[in-house]
Design a protein around this motif. Sequence first.
Motif, PDB file in Angstrom:
ATOM      1  N   MET A   1       0.802  -1.216   0.000  1.00  0.00           N
ATOM      2  CA  MET A   1       0.000   0.000   0.000  1.00  0.00           C
ATOM      3  C   MET A   1       0.841   1.274   0.000  1.00  0.00           C
ATOM      4  O   MET A   1       0.400   2.299  -0.494  1.00  0.00           O
ATOM      5  N   ASP A   2       2.046   1.214   0.519  1.00  0.00           N
ATOM      6  CA  ASP A   2       2.886   2.401   0.600  1.00  0.00           C
ATOM      7  C   ASP A   2       3.717   2.646  -0.658  1.00  0.00           C
ATOM      8  O   ASP A   2       4.474   3.607  -0.719  1.00  0.00           O
ATOM      9  N   GLU A   3       3.557   1.813  -1.691  1.00  0.00           N
ATOM     10  CA  GLU A   3       4.351   1.965  -2.913  1.00  0.00           C
ATOM     11  C   GLU A   3       3.485   2.126  -4.164  1.00  0.00           C
ATOM     12  O   GLU A   3       3.936   1.877  -5.279  1.00  0.00           O
ATOM     13  N   ILE A   4       2.245   2.552  -4.003  1.00  0.00           N
ATOM     14  CA  ILE A   4       1.334   2.720  -5.146  1.00  0.00           C
ATOM     15  C   ILE A   4       1.796   3.890  -5.998  1.00  0.00           C
ATOM     16  O   ILE A   4       2.158   4.949  -5.478  1.00  0.00           O
ATOM     17  N   LYS A   5       1.765   3.696  -7.317  1.00  0.00           N
ATOM     18  CA  LYS A   5       2.144   4.750  -8.258  1.00  0.00           C
ATOM     19  C   LYS A   5       1.020   4.924  -9.278  1.00  0.00           C
ATOM     20  O   LYS A   5       0.342   3.959  -9.628  1.00  0.00           O
TER      21      LYS A   5
END
Length: 147
Positions: free
Chosen positions: A114-118
Amino acid sequence: MSLIPSFFGNRRNNALDPFSLDVWDPNPFKDPETSAFVGTRIDWKETPEAHVFKADVPGLKKEEVRVEVEDGRVLQISGERKVEKEDKSDTWHRVERSCGKFMRRFRLPENAKMDEIKAGMENGVLTVTVPKMEVKKPDVKAIDISG
């Protein structure tokens, strides 16, 4: 997931899809400001590395589209196409392009980072990439059988 389109706008029954949380008004004629553009099509594919969402948003600028995460695991894609300003001297012969708001929601699986969505937008297509965590293979220890 059925790949065969239905006669009802290629909508599948989301009651059987635990990841889909579509916001869809069954009465599209109630409020044209919020329902005309609600049918925004979004593809979701899973690769070995990521979950990839592609949304057709022709004519919208990136400032008019929002990508958010709610409740830690729900991906929400929304936006709005504004009604074109009407000039009294203009004569409209046909109006077919939709306008209004849209919102689509997807519950992401546990393996989503969830912390690496682009997100990126090019040529009217929004692409949201949600990387997946590596699946750790369990350590297997062989046990000798006596006797």
